[in-house]
Scaffold this motif. Structure first.
Motif, PDB file in Angstrom:
ATOM      1  N   HIS A  12      25.410  15.758   0.365  1.00 63.52           N
ATOM      2  CA  HIS A  12      24.379  14.719   0.305  1.00 63.52           C
ATOM      3  C   HIS A  12      24.119  14.126   1.677  1.00 63.52           C
ATOM      4  O   HIS A  12      25.054  13.894   2.429  1.00 63.52           O
TER       5      HIS A  12
ATOM      6  N   LEU B 247      19.384   8.832   0.670  1.00 67.99           N
ATOM      7  CA  LEU B 247      19.549   8.454  -0.737  1.00 67.99           C
ATOM      8  C   LEU B 247      19.127   7.003  -0.966  1.00 67.99           C
ATOM      9  O   LEU B 247      19.215   6.178  -0.069  1.00 67.99           O
TER      10      LEU B 247
ATOM     11  N   ASP C 229      21.251   2.678  -4.638  1.00 68.76           N
ATOM     12  CA  ASP C 229      22.075   2.796  -5.838  1.00 68.76           C
ATOM     13  C   ASP C 229      22.762   4.148  -5.923  1.00 68.76           C
ATOM     14  O   ASP C 229      23.941   4.240  -6.288  1.00 68.76           O
ATOM     15  N   ASP C 230      22.025   5.197  -5.568  1.00 65.44           N
ATOM     16  CA  ASP C 230      22.603   6.543  -5.616  1.00 65.44           C
ATOM     17  C   ASP C 230      23.712   6.685  -4.588  1.00 65.44           C
ATOM     18  O   ASP C 230      24.745   7.296  -4.838  1.00 65.44           O
ATOM     19  N   ARG C 231      23.482   6.097  -3.427  1.00 58.28           N
ATOM     20  CA  ARG C 231      24.481   6.149  -2.374  1.00 58.28           C
ATOM     21  C   ARG C 231      25.760   5.445  -2.832  1.00 58.28           C
ATOM     22  O   ARG C 231      26.871   5.941  -2.664  1.00 58.28           O
TER      23      ARG C 231
ATOM     24  N   GLN D  40      26.843   5.100  -5.750  1.00 57.03           N
ATOM     25  CA  GLN D  40      27.551   5.917  -6.732  1.00 57.03           C
ATOM     26  C   GLN D  40      28.573   6.834  -6.063  1.00 57.03           C
ATOM     27  O   GLN D  40      29.637   7.089  -6.596  1.00 57.03           O
ATOM     28  N   LEU D  41      28.197   7.346  -4.885  1.00 56.25           N
ATOM     29  CA  LEU D  41      29.079   8.291  -4.204  1.00 56.25           C
ATOM     30  C   LEU D  41      30.236   7.595  -3.496  1.00 56.25           C
ATOM     31  O   LEU D  41      31.310   8.157  -3.346  1.00 56.25           O
TER      32      LEU D  41
END
Lengths: 317, 548
Positions: B82, B87, B90-92, B94-95
């Protein structure tokens, strides 16, 4: 924590005692007394002597100090020669009005200032945030009588929504006073809002730079949680101290606004008392200011400590 | 999970134009230049470099947070496939923690001060207390005991362990460690590095460890990347690099790292004790210093907050020697220096100057000549030099009105003298007009030394003067100190937590622990035949981290 609060309380009482004696002696040191002020130009040696005799002004300083202090302990603040009333009767209704005014202004200003301070810190550099910043700076620097006059023009003259000048007496019921509170309260709220908001914003920005905030973000903690749990508790002590000082000011320093709106609070009577050389009244009002400042710094210290585990631990030891 | 854990493709990071303009730079400045790197899953990668090399920025690029004022000017950085910069927030998020975890360094207070250990874990794990205890156990902490504590109630080592456990909490595939051992005592460093290596072995995550200290990298990594001014100058296996570094900078780094038992060039001039009859310049007898915490307020005496920093210490400093003082944090070594120069009052015993002058006299009541004789240099020149003053003003004793009363020969401290002074500490004469703020860390420390030397002291107290410096800079400053010692024969007391550094320049070494003297001996004697087990352990740990 309890031990700390008790110690702090004892110190506050000590400060109060020492300061009240100093204030008494300070008023005493001024030239002239209540009788010269009362008689003014019509004062002759005999009249003065008569007046002083009648009001017990001939006794020695130490005697009168003890007299006054023992009265204070019994809740008797003395008698206003000029006004022919007991000081308690003069002060109490106005104290109630001032408290109402300060409460309304505080409720309008403080919560909003905290929220807007955080909000504008989070949007630092955007156009809206800069606009808020500029407006708050203007509000902060503008003399209160200007703000007051502008509001007065807006809401009392052009849009006659609120009464511009208080026409009820100081003894009127709170319901009668309430419509008259809005304009002075908004004026005060604007000034106070700006101070607290800017302090909140600055403190938030400084705290946000600290490593534990970066660390929390790096752990993937939601931004909302980072702000509420990590940044805010560490950033709040600074604005809380500003709130304490401004809250005290709301109770003691509102003379200008009270004059503009003819609001029957403590500020006006304090200035009148000084020009009348109304010793008993001056003393009572000064002591009230003292209590307010001591109490507000006491509360803000206690809250600041409660927010910081290091301080809590230190107190517990 | 992809087979490639981390990747850089022609990755560059620059200072954003606005900030660059502030700094007065004409061209856009690059913090990272054109980096390409492939890190397969399961690698144990070490990134080493000095301050300003861009190593921390690189580490942060892999979590997509390089900080204010910086921007990605070119290329991509991939974390488990990724690009965290592209990103959504929020998606970031998550990681973070689950795929890639960043472990910040503890010195800078990376734990939120008003949240307890348990509260920190609850944020990433929910109310799973068993898991919290398990994690704390894994990093070698007693969970039951520590979970309710706050950061200030933990030692530096414990904080670092908690931070590592927090990083491991959600089983990340990639763990990024930022200076995991800086400012920790040598024994603690050893234990933490062992713990990290074990955790990596057990869990098999990809490990990236950034440090300025080659010996740390050596312990946890099998592949080493060397960075200098935003570029990767070397990328090799650990063995390869130690045996024959391909880049000259790496060789320089390796050489500059102080190695136990290897004396600094110039240090072996025959010990001072051989040259002069040992005459003590300072003599401390049964010296005790109790320090009360200055934090208790309201005038309440608080016995609990007082600590005995120096405890019945008997020690002599011989005229003309360099006495090294080592000890872990809290051993009382800084307190000893501050007591000698009158900043702290002794609470027991005696401490005297050669002529019998009582050094218990606080600094403000010492005669002028005594003040001149003892000068101190502090650990952090950023704190001890006024950044707004020019070097001239900083080092010229006559420039300060309060100092002009030193009078006499010092009145002639005009340019020639000042240039000579700069020369002594290895600085160019042009530096005279430079502002403190425009100096590098090493230059600042040299100015601080010059300021002390300007007084022509007989005793120079050096408190961790190289600890805040990079290794190559440290090597330079140590060489300068030896040079000064050779030329001026100034007696020095050199305090450090690093036995290798102390041993490289000191004639004798005193080991302090909990305020007490463990032993004092001639350097070579002590290194070859330590009499106390504590000294032996310090030496062994230092050997293990440097000579592996």
């Amino acid at each position: 924590m309890t031990a700390y609060l008790l110690r702090r309380l004892a110190i506050s009482l000590g400060v109060f005692t020492v300061m009240s004696v100093l204030v008494f002696l300070g008023v005493e040191a001024l030239p002239g007394d209540a009788c010269t002020a009362l008689l003014g130009r019509s004062a002759t040696a005999t009249k003065l002597a008569q007046c002083r005799g009648a009001n017990g002004l001939n006794a020695s300083v130490s005697h009168r100090l003890i007299d006054w202090a023992s009265g204070l302990l019994r809740g008797d603040l003395g008698f206003s020669i000029k006004r022919g009333k007991s000081v308690v009767d003069i002060v109490l209704p106005r104290l109630r009005n001032s408290l109402a005014l300060a409460t309304v202004a505080s409720l309008m200003a403080f919560p909003l200032a905290i929220v807007v301070g955080v909000w504008s810190a989070r949007r630092k550099g955007t156009r809206v945030a800069r606009a808020v910043d500029t407006v708050s700076l203007v509000l902060m620097t503008m003399p209160e009588f200007v703000t007051a006059s502008v509001l007065w023009l807006l809401f009392a003259v052009w849009l006659p929504l609120l009464p511009g000048v208080t026409m009820v007496s100081s003894n009127a019921s709170l319901l009668e006073i309430l419509p008259n509170i809005w304009l002075p309260a908004i004026t005060l709220a604007l000034v106070v809002f700006a101070h607290v908001m800017r302090s909140m914003r600055a403190s938030f920005l400084v705290t946000e730079e600290r490593p534990f905030v970066e660390a929390a973000r790096a752990r993937g903690i939601a931004e909302r949680v980072v702000v509420r749990r990590h940044i805010l508790p560490a950033a709040l002590p600074a604005p809380i101290n500003v709130i304490a000082v401004t809250a005290a000011w709301l109770l003691t320093g509102t003379f200008v606004v009270e004059v503009v709106f003819n609001f029957p609070g403590l500020g006006r009577i304090a200035v009148d008392a000084i020009s009348d050389r109304d010793t008993a009244l001056i003393l009572a009002l000064t002591l009230f200011g003292l209590v307010v400042f001591i109490a507000s710094s006491f509360v803000s210290d206690a809250v600041t400590r409660a927010l910081d585990p290091r301080m809590r631990a230190q107190v517990a030891s | 999970m992809t087979d490639i854990a981390l990747q850089l493709d022609r990755f560059s990071v620059g200072v954003s134009p606005f900030d660059a303009a502030h700094l007065g730079a004409v061209e856009p400045q690059l913090i990272l230049r054109d980096l390409s790197l492939v890190v397969p899953a399961g690698t144990r990668l070490g990134i080493v470099g000095e301050s300003g090399s861009g190593k921390s920025t690189l580490l942060r690029a892999w979590i997509g947070a390089i900080g204010h004022g910086l921007f990605v000017s070119n290329g991509t950085a991939l974390t488990a496939g990724h690009n965290l910069f592209s990103l959504a927030d929020d998606d970031r998020r998550q990681l973070l923690g689950s795929t890639v975890a960043m472990v910040p360094q503890s010195v800078a207070m990376s734990l939120t001060p008003h949240l307890s250990v348990a509260q920190h874990f609850a944020e990433v794990l929910g109310q799973d207390t068993d898991r919290t205890s398990q994690l704390l156990d894994e990093v070698g902490l007693n969970g039951a005991q520590l979970r309710r504590r706050f950061a200030h109630e933990l030692s530096g080592g414990q904080q670092q362990r908690v931070l590592i456990a927090l990083g491991l909490a959600r089983d990340p595939h990639i763990v990024l460690l930022d200076e995991p051992t800086s400012a920790l005592d040598v024994g603690v460093v050893h234990d933490i590095l062992t713990m990290i290596a074990e955790a990596q072995h057990r869990r098999g995550f990809t490990l990236v460890c950034v440090s300025h200290d080659l010996s740390v990298i050596d312990r946890v990594a099998d592949r080493v990347v060397v960075m200098q001014r935003g570029e990767i100058v070397e990328d090799a296996s650990r063995e390869q690099m130690n045996r024959r570094p391909s880049h000259s900078y790496t060789a320089e780094l390796l050489a500059a790292a102080p190695t136990l038992g290897i004396r600094h060039v110039g240090a072996d001039r025959g010990t001072a004790i051989d040259r002069v009859v040992p005459a003590p310049i300072v003599r401390a007898e049964a010296l005790s210093v109790v320090r009360s915490s200055s934090r208790h307020r309201l005038g309440r005496a608080n016995a609990a907050s007082a600590t005995t920093a120096v405890d019945t210490l008997t020690l002599e400093v011989f005229s003309g020697e360099i006495l090294g003082v080592i000890g872990e944090s809290g051993s009382g070594k800084s307190t000893l220096l501050k007591t000698i120069c009158g900043l702290l009052p002794p609470t027991g015993g005696t401490v005297q100057w050669a002529d019998g002058f009582d050094l218990a006299t606080p600094v403000e009541r010492r005669p002028i000549d005594m003040l001149r004789r003892i000068q101190m240099v502090f650990q952090n020149p950023d704190d001890s030099l006024n950044p707004a003053h020019s070097v001239r003003r900083l080092i010229d004793p006559t420039a300060r009105r309060s100092w002009s009363r030193f009078g006499g020969g010092l009145k002639a401290a005009h340019d020639e003298t000042l240039r000579e002074l700069l020369n002594t500490v290895g600085l160019a004469p042009e530096m005279l007009e430079r502002r403190g703020a425009k100096l590098s860390g090493g230059e600042k420390q040299r100015v601080a030394i010059a300021r002390a030397l300007a007084m022509k002291p007989e005793l120079l107290l050096l408190d961790e003067v190289t600890s805040a410096l990079d290794v190559t800079v440290q090597a330079g400053v140590l060489a300068t100190l030896l040079d000064i010692h050779r030329r001026l024969a100034t007696t020095m007391v050199f305090v450090s937590h690093d036995i290798a550094v102390v041993a490289s320049i000191a004639d004798r070494i005193a080991v302090l622990r909990n305020g007490r003297l463990v032993e004092v001996d001639v350097t070579n004697e002590m290194l070859s035949r330590p009499r106390d087990p504590y000294t032996a352990r310090l030496i062994e740990l230092a050997r293990r981290t440097t000579a592996d």
